[in-house]
Design an enzyme around this catalytic site. Structure first.
Site, mmCIF file in Angstrom:
data_model
loop_
_atom_site.group_PDB
_atom_site.id
_atom_site.type_symbol
_atom_site.label_atom_id
_atom_site.label_comp_id
_atom_site.label_asym_id
_atom_site.label_seq_id
_atom_site.Cartn_x
_atom_site.Cartn_y
_atom_site.Cartn_z
ATOM 1 N N HIS A 1 38.866 62.680 44.689
ATOM 2 C CA HIS A 1 39.216 62.549 46.111
ATOM 3 C C HIS A 1 40.690 62.177 46.311
ATOM 4 C CE1 HIS A 1 34.724 61.963 47.394
ATOM 5 N NE2 HIS A 1 35.032 63.210 47.131
ATOM 6 N N ASN B 1 37.274 57.133 44.063
ATOM 7 C CA ASN B 1 38.174 56.149 44.656
ATOM 8 C C ASN B 1 39.605 56.657 44.697
ATOM 9 O OD1 ASN B 1 35.990 54.574 44.932
ATOM 10 N ND2 ASN B 1 36.428 53.222 43.205
ATOM 11 N N ILE B 2 40.322 56.126 45.665
ATOM 12 C CA ILE B 2 41.709 56.554 45.888
ATOM 13 C C ILE B 2 42.673 55.408 45.598
ATOM 14 C CG2 ILE B 2 41.060 58.313 47.580
ATOM 15 C CD1 ILE B 2 41.606 56.264 49.812
ATOM 16 N N ASP B 3 42.127 54.269 45.138
ATOM 17 C CA ASP B 3 42.933 53.041 45.049
ATOM 18 C C ASP B 3 43.739 52.884 43.759
ATOM 19 O OD1 ASP B 3 40.983 52.251 43.144
ATOM 20 O OD2 ASP B 3 39.823 51.148 44.638
ATOM 21 N N PRO C 1 37.259 47.153 51.229
ATOM 22 C CA PRO C 1 35.938 47.491 51.760
ATOM 23 C C PRO C 1 35.483 48.882 51.314
ATOM 24 C CG PRO C 1 37.611 47.515 53.503
ATOM 25 C CD PRO C 1 38.288 47.034 52.261
ATOM 26 N N ASP C 2 34.169 49.046 51.143
ATOM 27 C CA ASP C 2 33.643 50.389 50.876
ATOM 28 C C ASP C 2 33.359 51.061 52.217
ATOM 29 O OD1 ASP C 2 31.347 49.097 51.704
ATOM 30 O OD2 ASP C 2 30.281 49.265 49.813
ATOM 31 N N PHE C 3 32.668 52.189 52.203
ATOM 32 C CA PHE C 3 32.330 52.872 53.454
ATOM 33 C C PHE C 3 30.947 52.453 53.957
ATOM 34 C CE2 PHE C 3 35.115 57.005 53.319
ATOM 35 C CZ PHE C 3 36.214 56.236 53.622
ATOM 36 N N ARG C 4 29.954 52.535 53.042
ATOM 37 C CA ARG C 4 28.565 52.446 53.507
ATOM 38 C C ARG C 4 27.831 51.183 53.087
ATOM 39 N NH1 ARG C 4 30.064 57.265 51.973
ATOM 40 N NH2 ARG C 4 30.153 58.919 53.538
ATOM 41 N N ASN D 1 24.056 50.227 41.193
ATOM 42 C CA ASN D 1 24.481 50.134 42.594
ATOM 43 C C ASN D 1 23.608 49.086 43.276
ATOM 44 O OD1 ASN D 1 26.356 51.468 44.497
ATOM 45 N ND2 ASN D 1 24.516 51.825 45.678
ATOM 46 N N THR E 1 28.461 53.683 43.860
ATOM 47 C CA THR E 1 28.581 54.790 44.814
ATOM 48 C C THR E 1 27.230 55.033 45.471
ATOM 49 O OG1 THR E 1 28.893 57.183 45.072
ATOM 50 C CG2 THR E 1 28.467 56.415 42.836
ATOM 51 N N SER E 2 27.281 55.332 46.771
ATOM 52 C CA SER E 2 26.044 55.609 47.500
ATOM 53 C C SER E 2 25.530 57.015 47.183
ATOM 54 C CB SER E 2 26.291 55.487 49.008
ATOM 55 O OG SER E 2 27.280 56.421 49.412
ATOM 56 N N CYS F 1 53.182 66.812 53.032
ATOM 57 C CA CYS F 1 53.371 67.416 54.351
ATOM 58 C C CYS F 1 52.284 68.468 54.617
ATOM 59 C CB CYS F 1 54.752 68.059 54.394
ATOM 60 S SG CYS F 1 55.114 68.841 55.971
ATOM 61 N N CYS G 1 57.704 64.346 57.918
ATOM 62 C CA CYS G 1 58.400 64.943 56.779
ATOM 63 C C CYS G 1 59.905 64.997 57.062
ATOM 64 C CB CYS G 1 57.851 66.353 56.548
ATOM 65 S SG CYS G 1 58.632 67.226 55.197
ATOM 66 N N CYS H 1 61.035 68.951 57.097
ATOM 67 C CA CYS H 1 60.705 69.933 58.141
ATOM 68 C C CYS H 1 60.107 69.296 59.394
ATOM 69 C CB CYS H 1 59.732 70.977 57.588
ATOM 70 S SG CYS H 1 58.076 70.304 57.311
HETATM 71 P P1 CNA Z 1 30.159 54.280 49.718
HETATM 72 O O1 CNA Z 1 29.410 55.386 50.373
HETATM 73 O O2 CNA Z 1 30.792 53.265 50.588
HETATM 74 O O3 CNA Z 1 29.156 53.579 48.694
HETATM 75 C C1 CNA Z 1 29.487 52.423 47.991
HETATM 76 C C2 CNA Z 1 28.215 51.873 47.396
HETATM 77 O O4 CNA Z 1 28.555 50.799 46.553
HETATM 78 C C3 CNA Z 1 27.240 51.341 48.441
HETATM 79 O O5 CNA Z 1 25.940 51.837 48.192
HETATM 80 C C4 CNA Z 1 27.307 49.827 48.257
HETATM 81 O O6 CNA Z 1 26.097 49.185 48.577
HETATM 82 C C5 CNA Z 1 27.655 49.726 46.786
HETATM 83 N N1 CNA Z 1 28.365 48.493 46.420
HETATM 84 C C6 CNA Z 1 29.345 47.854 47.108
HETATM 85 N N2 CNA Z 1 29.816 46.819 46.418
HETATM 86 C C7 CNA Z 1 29.088 46.771 45.253
HETATM 87 C C8 CNA Z 1 29.098 45.915 44.120
HETATM 88 N N3 CNA Z 1 29.956 44.887 44.025
HETATM 89 N N4 CNA Z 1 28.197 46.142 43.133
HETATM 90 C C9 CNA Z 1 27.329 47.183 43.211
HETATM 91 N N5 CNA Z 1 27.284 48.035 44.248
HETATM 92 C C10 CNA Z 1 28.166 47.840 45.253
HETATM 93 O O7 CNA Z 1 31.328 54.852 48.778
HETATM 94 P P2 CNA Z 1 31.308 56.127 47.838
HETATM 95 O O8 CNA Z 1 32.364 55.883 46.838
HETATM 96 O O9 CNA Z 1 29.963 56.472 47.408
HETATM 97 O O10 CNA Z 1 31.778 57.256 48.857
HETATM 98 C C11 CNA Z 1 32.786 58.117 48.577
HETATM 99 C C12 CNA Z 1 33.987 57.931 49.489
HETATM 100 C C13 CNA Z 1 34.367 56.508 49.749
HETATM 101 C C14 CNA Z 1 35.175 58.509 48.769
HETATM 102 O O11 CNA Z 1 35.716 59.558 49.501
HETATM 103 C C15 CNA Z 1 36.194 57.380 48.611
HETATM 104 O O12 CNA Z 1 37.510 57.828 48.666
HETATM 105 C C16 CNA Z 1 35.881 56.462 49.724
HETATM 106 N N6 CNA Z 1 36.357 55.061 49.586
HETATM 107 C C17 CNA Z 1 37.139 54.671 48.548
HETATM 108 C C18 CNA Z 1 37.566 53.363 48.443
HETATM 109 C C19 CNA Z 1 38.436 52.946 47.281
HETATM 110 O O13 CNA Z 1 39.184 53.749 46.759
HETATM 111 N N7 CNA Z 1 38.345 51.682 46.851
HETATM 112 C C20 CNA Z 1 37.166 52.436 49.408
HETATM 113 C C21 CNA Z 1 36.366 52.873 50.479
HETATM 114 C C22 CNA Z 1 35.978 54.190 50.544
#
Ligand code: CNA
Length: 244
Positions: A119, A102-104, A31-34, A215, A191-192, A127, A152, A155
């Site tokens: 990130h 992304n962190i994945d 899942p994403d965040f927003r 996006n 990314t949002s 730790c 840890c 420590c």
């Molecule tokens: P966000 O704010 O959740 O934005 C993601 C954007 O991608 C949104 O506008 C969505 O509508 C859009 N979106 C989702 N799926 C699709 C798709 N299939 N095609 C096109 N657009 C799509 O996430 P950001 O990355 O902008 O925010 C940064 C944060 C989220 C970072 O600190 C990350 O570490 C953190 N994050 C990372 C992961 C990961 O590593 N996979 C997952 C969730 C959150």
């Protein structure tokens, strides 16, 4: 028409830099965040506090509980067509680096060779008492997946994944900025563009550098882009035909 334009822009560029976000990994069931199905739209989670460093120091068990499932999804995921397309563009000699929020670790799993993880990542736990006290996440995977607070062994301090929480400094920002300034095309994907300072990076591009935003939702930088494709990343991959 826009897809042809994107393809032309890719073919006419020699130094493409990608800025990616959580949206490139949603097709891998992370899942994403927003986005509409994102972490922030889950009524059971107070999402803002789960990744806040002060909240974490106050009570790490809240983060550990919510991170368990998220971690399991990330560590078991495979790269999406979007990740594979970027590797393909690298193989064409066009794409030089991927700046990712992304962190994945999926860009690396797809084979991208120059990934700047601003990130952080989930590969290690660090730790809070000392950055030298580290453990490979694989070695404590059962505990992470069980939602346990990681302690840890050196420590007894609290450990956290080596990801950047709200309230912490992003990593490798200078390196990312250098890449942005070398670019002749910046591709922003999934990314949002709401998390700073990374969201503002494309503003530092050179005058001749083209900006493309891909996006499925509007971003506050769309006005500044040479091309905006408000589509699913998989749709773009399909239209460009670079990955089957
Ligand atoms: P966000 O704010 O959740 O934005 C993601 C954007 O991608 C949104 O506008 C969505 O509508 C859009 N979106 C989702 N799926 C699709 C798709 N299939 N095609 C096109 N657009 C799509 O996430 P950001 O990355 O902008 O925010 C940064 C944060 C989220 C970072 O600190 C990350 O570490 C953190 N994050 C990372 C992961 C990961 O590593 N996979 C997952 C969730 C959150």
């Amino acid at each position: 028409m826009s897809y042809d334009k994107l393809m032309d822009m890719i073919l006419n560029s020699n130094y493409i830099v990608v800025l990616s976000g959580a949206g490139i990994s949603t097709a891998a069931d992370i899942p994403d965040f927003r986005g509409p199905y994102g972490f922030y739209n889950d009524p059971n989670v107070k999402a803002e506090s789960v990744f806040d460093i002060n909240e974490f120091k106050n009570d790490p068990s809240i983060h550990a509980k919510h991170f368990a499932d998220f971690y399991a999804k990330m560590v078991d995921a495979n790269p999406t067509k979007g990740h594979l397309m970027l590797k393909k563009i690298e193989d064409m000699g066009k794409l030089k680096s991927v700046i990712t929020q992304n962190i994945d670790g999926l860009h690396q799993k797809a084979g991208s060779s120059n990934v700047i993880e601003v990130h952080g990542n989930i590969r290690e736990y660090v730790c809070l008492n000392s950055p030298h006290h580290r453990v490979n996440s694989k070695d404590i995977e059962d505990k992470i997946k069980n939602g346990e607070v990681i302690k840890c062994t050196e420590c007894d301090g609290t450990m956290k994944a080596s990801i950047v929480f709200f309230g912490e400094h992003v990593q490798d920002l200078e390196k990312a900025l250098t890449e942005i300034q070398k670019a002749d095309l910046i591709l922003v994907l999934g990314t949002s563009l709401t998390v700073y300072p990374v969201a503002g990076l494309p503003e530092y591009r050179k005058d001749h550098t083209k900006l493309v935003i891909i996006n499925d939702q509007e971003t506050s930088y769309d006005y500044d882009a040479d091309l905006v494709l408000r589509d699913k990343i998989d749709t773009i991959v399909e239209k460009l035909g670079l990955v089957k």
